[in-house]
Design an enzyme around this catalytic site. Structure first.
Site, PDB file in Angstrom:
ATOM      1  N   HIS A  70       0.867  -1.203   0.000  1.00 23.12           N
ATOM      2  CA  HIS A  70       0.000   0.000   0.000  1.00 23.12           C
ATOM      3  C   HIS A  70       0.895   1.241   0.000  1.00 23.12           C
ATOM      4  O   HIS A  70       1.478   1.594   1.029  1.00 23.12           O
ATOM      5  CB  HIS A  70      -0.902   0.018   1.238  1.00 23.12           C
ATOM      6  N   HIS A 123       1.584   5.393  -1.692  1.00 17.12           N
ATOM      7  CA  HIS A 123       1.253   6.570  -2.509  1.00 17.12           C
ATOM      8  C   HIS A 123       2.551   7.157  -3.040  1.00 17.12           C
ATOM      9  O   HIS A 123       3.391   7.608  -2.251  1.00 17.12           O
ATOM     10  CB  HIS A 123       0.541   7.625  -1.654  1.00 17.12           C
ATOM     11  N   LEU A 124       2.701   7.139  -4.355  1.00 21.06           N
ATOM     12  CA  LEU A 124       3.934   7.670  -4.949  1.00 21.06           C
ATOM     13  C   LEU A 124       3.766   9.096  -5.460  1.00 21.06           C
ATOM     14  O   LEU A 124       4.750   9.776  -5.734  1.00 21.06           O
ATOM     15  CB  LEU A 124       4.394   6.781  -6.115  1.00 21.06           C
ATOM     16  N   ARG A 125       2.479   9.550  -5.611  1.00 19.56           N
ATOM     17  CA  ARG A 125       2.175  10.842  -6.249  1.00 19.56           C
ATOM     18  C   ARG A 125       2.665  10.820  -7.701  1.00 19.56           C
ATOM     19  O   ARG A 125       2.849   9.761  -8.265  1.00 19.56           O
ATOM     20  CB  ARG A 125       2.757  12.025  -5.457  1.00 19.56           C
ATOM     21  N   ASN A 140      -5.083   7.382  -6.123  1.00 21.30           N
ATOM     22  CA  ASN A 140      -5.772   8.641  -5.786  1.00 21.30           C
ATOM     23  C   ASN A 140      -4.932   9.861  -6.156  1.00 21.30           C
ATOM     24  O   ASN A 140      -4.583  10.677  -5.314  1.00 21.30           O
ATOM     25  CB  ASN A 140      -6.173   8.674  -4.298  1.00 21.30           C
ATOM     26  N   LYS A 151      -9.308  -0.117  -5.993  1.00 18.90           N
ATOM     27  CA  LYS A 151      -9.325   0.539  -4.688  1.00 18.90           C
ATOM     28  C   LYS A 151     -10.673   1.204  -4.453  1.00 18.90           C
ATOM     29  O   LYS A 151     -11.142   1.964  -5.290  1.00 18.90           O
ATOM     30  CB  LYS A 151      -8.201   1.582  -4.625  1.00 18.90           C
ATOM     31  N   HIS A 202     -10.496   1.321   1.720  1.00 19.91           N
ATOM     32  CA  HIS A 202     -10.303   2.321   2.779  1.00 19.91           C
ATOM     33  C   HIS A 202     -11.539   2.193   3.673  1.00 19.91           C
ATOM     34  O   HIS A 202     -12.614   2.671   3.313  1.00 19.91           O
ATOM     35  CB  HIS A 202     -10.179   3.731   2.194  1.00 19.91           C
ATOM     36  N   HIS A 239      -4.649  -0.453   5.837  1.00 22.49           N
ATOM     37  CA  HIS A 239      -4.183   0.334   6.993  1.00 22.49           C
ATOM     38  C   HIS A 239      -5.116   0.242   8.195  1.00 22.49           C
ATOM     39  O   HIS A 239      -5.688   1.237   8.630  1.00 22.49           O
ATOM     40  CB  HIS A 239      -3.941   1.794   6.613  1.00 22.49           C
ATOM     41  N   LEU A 264      -5.086   9.352   7.940  1.00 24.85           N
ATOM     42  CA  LEU A 264      -6.386   8.699   7.964  1.00 24.85           C
ATOM     43  C   LEU A 264      -6.253   7.244   7.559  1.00 24.85           C
ATOM     44  O   LEU A 264      -5.538   6.971   6.591  1.00 24.85           O
ATOM     45  CB  LEU A 264      -7.368   9.420   7.024  1.00 24.85           C
ATOM     46  N   ASP A 283       1.341   2.714   3.539  1.00 25.52           N
ATOM     47  CA  ASP A 283       0.480   3.889   3.346  1.00 25.52           C
ATOM     48  C   ASP A 283       1.314   5.163   3.421  1.00 25.52           C
ATOM     49  O   ASP A 283       0.826   6.213   3.864  1.00 25.52           O
ATOM     50  CB  ASP A 283      -0.667   3.936   4.369  1.00 25.52           C
ATOM     51  N   HIS A 289       2.998  14.704   1.578  1.00 22.24           N
ATOM     52  CA  HIS A 289       2.380  15.995   1.249  1.00 22.24           C
ATOM     53  C   HIS A 289       3.457  17.046   1.464  1.00 22.24           C
ATOM     54  O   HIS A 289       4.304  16.902   2.356  1.00 22.24           O
ATOM     55  CB  HIS A 289       1.213  16.310   2.190  1.00 22.24           C
ATOM     56  N   ALA A 319      -4.035  14.894   5.406  1.00 21.59           N
ATOM     57  CA  ALA A 319      -3.762  13.626   6.099  1.00 21.59           C
ATOM     58  C   ALA A 319      -2.687  12.854   5.345  1.00 21.59           C
ATOM     59  O   ALA A 319      -2.762  12.723   4.130  1.00 21.59           O
ATOM     60  CB  ALA A 319      -5.035  12.795   6.168  1.00 21.59           C
TER      61      ALA A 319
END
Ligand code: DOR
Ligand code: ZN
Length: 353
Positions: A14, A16-18, A42, A100, A137, A175, A220, A248, A252, A264
């Site tokens: 899980h 997030h690479l952006r 996302n 997802k 989620h 998560h 979150l 996760d 940011h 978050a």
């Protein structure tokens, strides 16, 4: 030199690479430790089709530093409008491994998420045909539900009916943050598993709220009470194959974390395996780390286990205060400016002697 701890190379189930210039930082950090990662869809424009996923995959591959091997496992973002055709195309593409489900409004870039899970039933039936897991989620967005109870209520209102209706659908409850979720997954069928993050294993909600508000510990689902953290440690270190590693890690820019309405997400990819090793050592369960980090996820997804290995050494290093994030931004990583006990063998040069 202390004895190294050697494991089969782990995967992050899980992440997030952006996108864009940020990939230079995020992909490099993950690829240093992990052979594969489940890449969350996302983005600002959500990854809802095979075409978008393949183009995103190409951008990730282009950001892998020379000499490292890393396979992004792509996911699609489920919306109210996802069609059977979208599932068929994704199911026939070997680079797309899961869908997802974000309840609409639950978290970062979830505005296009699902408003009513029951409306996705025909899509879920098609996913079963392709043996594609649904990654959830698991939080309700009902404004009358306290933010600390949103996972527990999601299980009662949505997950329980879903698992009863579709026992053959593979589900990863992502998560998890509560004892309730750990127990629910443990008692569920073989098609139900969960990822656990390093921050939910290391911190309780005091880390966010005591002595001032700590925006870099806001994520979150939100951090919970100590009793829940302890239940998560027990689940992760139990050797039960239903629980596996998923950071996760969610970067940011510092300016959007340190804000009147902060985003978050906790960035842990820079030191993920070192953090998990610290957790398992503290629990006296280093012998269970390899299963959690390197075997259980691959087995659940039906993918081959990795063959390469990776080593860590118990030698402290101090985590940088920040990393570059995109062309102009910076991000503050988990444990910024603090010492970590374990270091990847490949990173021994940064060790403080
Ligand atoms: O803390 C989080 N950050 N939780 C999520 O579910 C999303 C993530 C993000 O994308 O920033
Ligand atoms: Zn996430």
């Amino acid at each position: 030199m202390p004895q190294p701890l050697t494991l089969i190379q782990p995967d992050d189930w899980h992440l997030h690479l952006r996108d864009g210039a940020a990939l230079a930082t995020t992909v490099a950090h993950s690829a240093k430790q992990f052979a594969r990662a489940i890449v969350m869809p996302n983005l600002k424009i959500p990854i809802t089709t095979t075409e978008l996923a393949m183009a995103y995959r190409d951008r990730i591959l282009a950001a892998i530093p020379d000499g490292l091997a890393f396979s992004p496992l792509m996911t699609l973002y489920l919306t109210d409008d996802t069609s059977i055709e979208v599932i068929k195309r994704a199911g026939n593409n070997k680079h797309i491994v899961a869908l997802k489900l974000y309840p609409a409004g639950a978290t970062t870039h979830s505005a296009s998420g699902v408003t009513d899970i029951e409306c996705t039933y025909s899509i879920l039936e098609e996913m079963i045909e392709f043996d594609m897991p649904l990654l959830i989620h698991g939080e309700v967005t009902d404004p009358s539900i306290d933010v600390f109870d949103r996972e527990k209520i999601f299980i009662e209102r949505h997950l329980e009916p879903l698992t009863r209706r579709y026992p053959e659908l593979k589900i990863v409850l992502e998560h998890i943050t509560t004892r309730d979720a750990a127990e629910y997954v443990e008692e569920g069928g073989e098609t139900l598993a969960a990822t656990i993050t390093p921050h939910h294993l290391l911190l309780n909600r005091n880390a966010m709220l005591v002595g001032g508000i700590h925006p870099h510990h806001y994520c979150l689902p939100v951090l919970k009470r100590e009793v829940h953290r302890q239940a998560l440690v027990k689940a992760a270190t139990s050797g039960n194959p239903k629980f596996f590693l998923g950071t996760d890690s969610a970067p940011h820019d510092t300016s959007s974390k340190e804000s009147g309405c902060g985003c978050a997400g906790i960035y842990s990819a820079h030191a993920a395996l070192e953090l998990y090793t610290e957790i398992f050592e503290a629990a006296g369960a280093l012998d269970k780390l390899e299963g959690f980090a390197s075997f259980h996820g691959a087995d659940f997804y039906g993918l081959p286990r990795n063959k390469e290995s990776i080593s860590l050494v118990k030698r402290p290093w101090v985590c940088p205060e920040s990393y570059q994030f995109g062309d102009e931004g910076v991000l503050r990583p988990f444990r910024a400016g603090e010492a970590l006990d374990w270091t990847l063998y490949a990173n021994l040069h940064r060790t403080i002697q």
